[in-house]
Design an enzyme around this catalytic site. Structure first.
Site, PDB file in Angstrom:
ATOM      1  N   GLY A 154     -11.038  -2.976   2.567  1.00 60.09           N
ATOM      2  CA  GLY A 154     -11.640  -1.804   3.199  1.00 60.09           C
ATOM      3  C   GLY A 154     -11.235  -1.638   4.659  1.00 60.09           C
ATOM      4  O   GLY A 154     -11.695  -0.728   5.353  1.00 60.09           O
TER       5      GLY A 154
ATOM      6  N   ALA B 208      -4.108  -8.187  -3.917  1.00 57.89           N
ATOM      7  CA  ALA B 208      -3.544  -6.852  -4.145  1.00 57.89           C
ATOM      8  C   ALA B 208      -4.660  -5.868  -4.474  1.00 57.89           C
ATOM      9  O   ALA B 208      -5.783  -6.265  -4.762  1.00 57.89           O
ATOM     10  CB  ALA B 208      -2.557  -6.905  -5.293  1.00 57.89           C
ATOM     11  N   GLY B 209      -4.328  -4.595  -4.432  1.00 60.70           N
ATOM     12  CA  GLY B 209      -5.307  -3.596  -4.825  1.00 60.70           C
ATOM     13  C   GLY B 209      -4.571  -2.357  -5.273  1.00 60.70           C
ATOM     14  O   GLY B 209      -3.968  -1.679  -4.460  1.00 60.70           O
ATOM     15  N   HIS B 210      -4.569  -2.118  -6.553  1.00 62.48           N
ATOM     16  CA  HIS B 210      -3.916  -0.913  -7.066  1.00 62.48           C
ATOM     17  C   HIS B 210      -4.983   0.093  -7.459  1.00 62.48           C
ATOM     18  O   HIS B 210      -5.833  -0.193  -8.288  1.00 62.48           O
ATOM     19  CB  HIS B 210      -3.044  -1.245  -8.286  1.00 62.48           C
ATOM     20  CG  HIS B 210      -1.755  -1.908  -7.902  1.00 62.48           C
ATOM     21  ND1 HIS B 210      -0.893  -2.438  -8.823  1.00 62.48           N
ATOM     22  CD2 HIS B 210      -1.187  -2.092  -6.696  1.00 62.48           C
ATOM     23  CE1 HIS B 210       0.153  -2.936  -8.181  1.00 62.48           C
ATOM     24  NE2 HIS B 210      -0.009  -2.745  -6.899  1.00 62.48           N
ATOM     25  N   THR B 211      -4.925   1.242  -6.801  1.00 67.17           N
ATOM     26  CA  THR B 211      -5.903   2.279  -7.108  1.00 67.17           C
ATOM     27  C   THR B 211      -5.276   3.234  -8.116  1.00 67.17           C
ATOM     28  O   THR B 211      -4.201   3.769  -7.877  1.00 67.17           O
ATOM     29  CB  THR B 211      -6.282   3.048  -5.827  1.00 67.17           C
ATOM     30  OG1 THR B 211      -6.634   2.089  -4.831  1.00 67.17           O
ATOM     31  CG2 THR B 211      -7.425   4.000  -6.054  1.00 67.17           C
TER      32      THR B 211
ATOM     33  N   ASP C  28       0.818  -1.220   0.000  1.00 69.00           N
ATOM     34  CA  ASP C  28       0.000   0.000   0.000  1.00 69.00           C
ATOM     35  C   ASP C  28       0.853   1.272   0.000  1.00 69.00           C
ATOM     36  O   ASP C  28       0.435   2.301   0.538  1.00 69.00           O
ATOM     37  CB  ASP C  28      -0.957   0.038   1.205  1.00 69.00           C
ATOM     38  CG  ASP C  28      -1.780  -1.220   1.327  1.00 69.00           C
ATOM     39  OD1 ASP C  28      -2.275  -1.676   0.292  1.00 69.00           O
ATOM     40  OD2 ASP C  28      -1.911  -1.748   2.443  1.00 69.00           O
TER      41      ASP C  28
ATOM     42  N   LYS D 176       2.026   2.314  -4.998  1.00 69.61           N
ATOM     43  CA  LYS D 176       2.700   1.851  -6.219  1.00 69.61           C
ATOM     44  C   LYS D 176       1.843   2.081  -7.462  1.00 69.61           C
ATOM     45  O   LYS D 176       2.369   2.300  -8.536  1.00 69.61           O
ATOM     46  CB  LYS D 176       3.011   0.351  -6.127  1.00 69.61           C
ATOM     47  CG  LYS D 176       4.004  -0.008  -5.042  1.00 69.61           C
ATOM     48  CD  LYS D 176       4.297  -1.482  -5.041  1.00 69.61           C
ATOM     49  CE  LYS D 176       3.147  -2.366  -4.605  1.00 69.61           C
ATOM     50  NZ  LYS D 176       2.730  -2.214  -3.193  1.00 69.61           N
TER      51      LYS D 176
ATOM     52  N   GLN E  19       1.824  -6.189  -3.041  1.00 67.79           N
ATOM     53  CA  GLN E  19       2.160  -6.174  -1.602  1.00 67.79           C
ATOM     54  C   GLN E  19       3.489  -5.423  -1.407  1.00 67.79           C
ATOM     55  O   GLN E  19       3.782  -4.522  -2.168  1.00 67.79           O
ATOM     56  CB  GLN E  19       2.223  -7.592  -1.028  1.00 67.79           C
ATOM     57  CG  GLN E  19       0.867  -8.276  -0.906  1.00 67.79           C
ATOM     58  CD  GLN E  19       0.424  -8.991  -2.162  1.00 67.79           C
ATOM     59  OE1 GLN E  19       1.197  -9.694  -2.783  1.00 67.79           O
ATOM     60  NE2 GLN E  19      -0.819  -8.832  -2.536  1.00 67.79           N
TER      61      GLN E  19
HETATM   62  P1  IMP Z   1      -2.877 -12.765   2.253  1.00 70.04           P
HETATM   63  O1  IMP Z   1      -1.963 -12.249   1.197  1.00 70.04           O
HETATM   64  O2  IMP Z   1      -4.323 -12.559   1.928  1.00 70.04           O
HETATM   65  O3  IMP Z   1      -2.551 -14.189   2.635  1.00 70.04           O
HETATM   66  O4  IMP Z   1      -2.621 -11.906   3.583  1.00 70.04           O
HETATM   67  C1  IMP Z   1      -1.392 -11.981   4.301  1.00 70.04           C
HETATM   68  C2  IMP Z   1      -0.990 -10.626   4.847  1.00 70.04           C
HETATM   69  O5  IMP Z   1      -0.653  -9.773   3.758  1.00 70.04           O
HETATM   70  C3  IMP Z   1      -2.083  -9.889   5.617  1.00 70.04           C
HETATM   71  O6  IMP Z   1      -1.480  -9.134   6.646  1.00 70.04           O
HETATM   72  C4  IMP Z   1      -2.683  -8.960   4.577  1.00 70.04           C
HETATM   73  O7  IMP Z   1      -3.291  -7.830   5.175  1.00 70.04           O
HETATM   74  C5  IMP Z   1      -1.431  -8.579   3.810  1.00 70.04           C
HETATM   75  N1  IMP Z   1      -1.705  -8.161   2.429  1.00 70.04           N
HETATM   76  C6  IMP Z   1      -2.044  -8.945   1.387  1.00 70.04           C
HETATM   77  N2  IMP Z   1      -2.186  -8.205   0.271  1.00 70.04           N
HETATM   78  C7  IMP Z   1      -1.910  -6.944   0.609  1.00 70.04           C
HETATM   79  C8  IMP Z   1      -1.846  -5.717  -0.130  1.00 70.04           C
HETATM   80  O8  IMP Z   1      -2.050  -5.656  -1.348  1.00 70.04           O
HETATM   81  N3  IMP Z   1      -1.506  -4.604   0.583  1.00 70.04           N
HETATM   82  C9  IMP Z   1      -1.221  -4.653   1.917  1.00 70.04           C
HETATM   83  N4  IMP Z   1      -1.275  -5.774   2.631  1.00 70.04           N
HETATM   84  C10 IMP Z   1      -1.607  -6.907   1.990  1.00 70.04           C
END
Ligand code: IMP
Length: 434
Positions: free
Chosen positions: A307, A44-47, A18, A21, A229
């Site tokens: 969220g 992941a989430g890219h805004t 977050d 990127k 991530q």
């Molecule tokens: P998972 O990837 O869903 O297995 O989650 C493992 C850890 O990575 C957790 O703490 C999530 O909150 C964190 N996480 C997974 N994807 C993201 C992301 O895109 N941004 C920030 N944290 C993430």
């Protein structure tokens, strides 16, 4: 030798994800021919701001928003086909066509509904020890991959192989569901039917993407590898076990796409001017509640995928230095400097103390990380808005000093400073590679 204009660049998050990127990928994508994801999945989430609208993409590289760019999901990515098609539909509604310019590796592993359920059940089972995952089935899918039980796209495309592999995988999963979690089993026929129906739809996207990228590289095309991530969530280099299940760091781009290391020109890291973390796990520089509320509000610090409110804290130089080291970063980009505009004092963590021992390097011991006391240096804030700054000299003196201090601590050049989510709200210190 480093060329002035790098062709093949890996862009990674240098904190806990977050970092912002999405905006940088969007800038770099304009100058790239191929945009490639190498790990993770729809966690992941890219805004990205696109034509005055905000679009959040979870799986498909945001480079897809630029016509003519080719986007690739490498073999290291785990694919939830339901999420994949949903994103394609969202893009289609916005007039973005993916035809002939979105490819998925035949070796990429598939996420199934039971992976999502296992993710949830395992988290519930752990109680207070939970990781705080996104519950998208990422961990269980990678676990099956490493367990040699996983199913790849190429396996899906072969009806006989798929039937056999699914039978094997589901037999184990249903046993676990029954014996460990006391949960109802999944119907083989139902899952088989759903995925067999996906076969025709996914076929045009499947490629040997390693070959695709090698050919592109030989032709002198520019490839951007976008990390999802962040480095501190990397399964090897992060705050294990509070990590994701893939290699988010730069090394992941090699095994996650099949490109050779000699093809990579440089790795660039993205940090926020402060730190955030979503999910559980140690976070030494976390703010006290009042400051947390202020920064969360100003920085809109809520997870793009779930969220969930993000935890916020001071810039941690140990975290960022660790990322410089394990990614071999040649440049760093600082995001969201404007979020700090209203602070009278700004702290930077330069070391930790635990049981009277001083740590100058990011430790791997989870207990040290959980209990360490951060050692801070304090800097005066600038107390004016930086949002309209477009050049280095437009920044107030104290903001420039802060950035220079980060640069000195990281020992790599800071090449871009971002002061807002809009494309124009960007200060290029060294734009030679863009
Ligand atoms: P998972 O990837 O869903 O297995 O989650 C493992 C850890 O990575 C957790 O703490 C999530 O909150 C964190 N996480 C997974 N994807 C993201 C992301 O895109 N941004 C920030 N944290 C993430």
């Amino acid at each position: 030798m480093k060329k002035n204009k790098s062709r093949n660049v890996i862009l990674v998050g240098a904190q806990w994800g977050d970092e912002g990127k999405g905006k940088i990928i969007d800038l770099l994508a304009r100058k790239s021919d191929y945009i490639v994801r190498y790990q993770g999945g729809n966690n992941a989430g890219h805004t990205v701001c696109f034509d005055d609208q905000k679009i959040v993409l979870h799986l498909i590289p945001s480079g897809i928003l630029h016509p003519k760019k080719i986007c690739v999901l490498g073999n290291g990515v785990v694919i939830d086909l339901e999420a994949f098609f949903k994103e394609i539909n969202t893009l289609a509604k916005r007039g973005v066509s993916v035809k002939g310019r979105l490819f998925v590796s035949d070796r990429a592993h598939l996420i199934f509904p039971f992976h999502r359920l296992m993710d949830q059940l395992r988290e519930d089972h752990k109680g207070s020890e939970k990781i705080g995952t996104t519950k998208k089935g990422i961990g269980p899918c990678y676990a099956d991959k490493a367990n040699r039980l996983g199913i790849r796209l190429v396996d899906l495309m072969n009806p006989r192989v798929f039937r056999e592999r699914l039978r094997l995988l589901l037999t184990e999963k249903n046993l676990m569901l029954k014996k460990i979690f006391n949960h109802a089993p999944f119907s083989f026929e139902r899952i088989h039917g759903t995925y067999a129906a996906y076969r025709k739809r996914i076929a045009p996207f499947i490629q040997d993407t390693s070959l695709l990228l090698e050919n592109a590289s030989r032709k002198g095309k520019r490839i951007l590898f976008e990390g999802a991530q962040g480095t501190l969530l990397d399964v090897d280099y992060g705050t294990y076990p509070f990590v994701t299940s893939s290699n988010a760091s730069a090394g992941g781009a090699i095994v996650g796409t099949g490109i050779g290391p000699s093809r990579i020109d440089e790795a660039i890291g993205v940090v926020k001017a402060y730190t955030t973390r979503v999910g559980e796990g140690p976070f030494p520089t976390q703010f006290p509640p009042d400051l947390m509320a202020h920064i969360r509000e100003r920085g809109e610090e809520y997870g793009a995928t779930t969220g969930r409110p993000r935890r916020c804290g001071w810039f941690d130089a140990l975290v960022a230095r660790h990322s410089v080291l394990v990614n071999g970063l040649s440049k760093v980009i600082v995001m969201k400097l404007d979020v700090l505009d209203q602070l009278k004092k700004i702290k930077i963590c330069t070391a930790y103390r635990f049981r009277s021992k001083r740590y100058n390097r990011f430790p791997s011991d989870i207990e040290v990380l959980e209990k360490a006391e951060p050692i801070y240096e304090e800097h005066p804030g600038w107390l004016v808005s930086t949002k309209s700054a477009r050049q280095w000299n437009d920044l107030p003196m104290n903001a420039r000093r802060y950035i220079k201090r980060l640069e000195a601590l990281l020992q790599v050049p800071i090449s871009i400073v971002s002061v807002g989510s809009e494309r124009l709200e960007t200060i290029y210190i060294d734009a030679s590679y863009i």
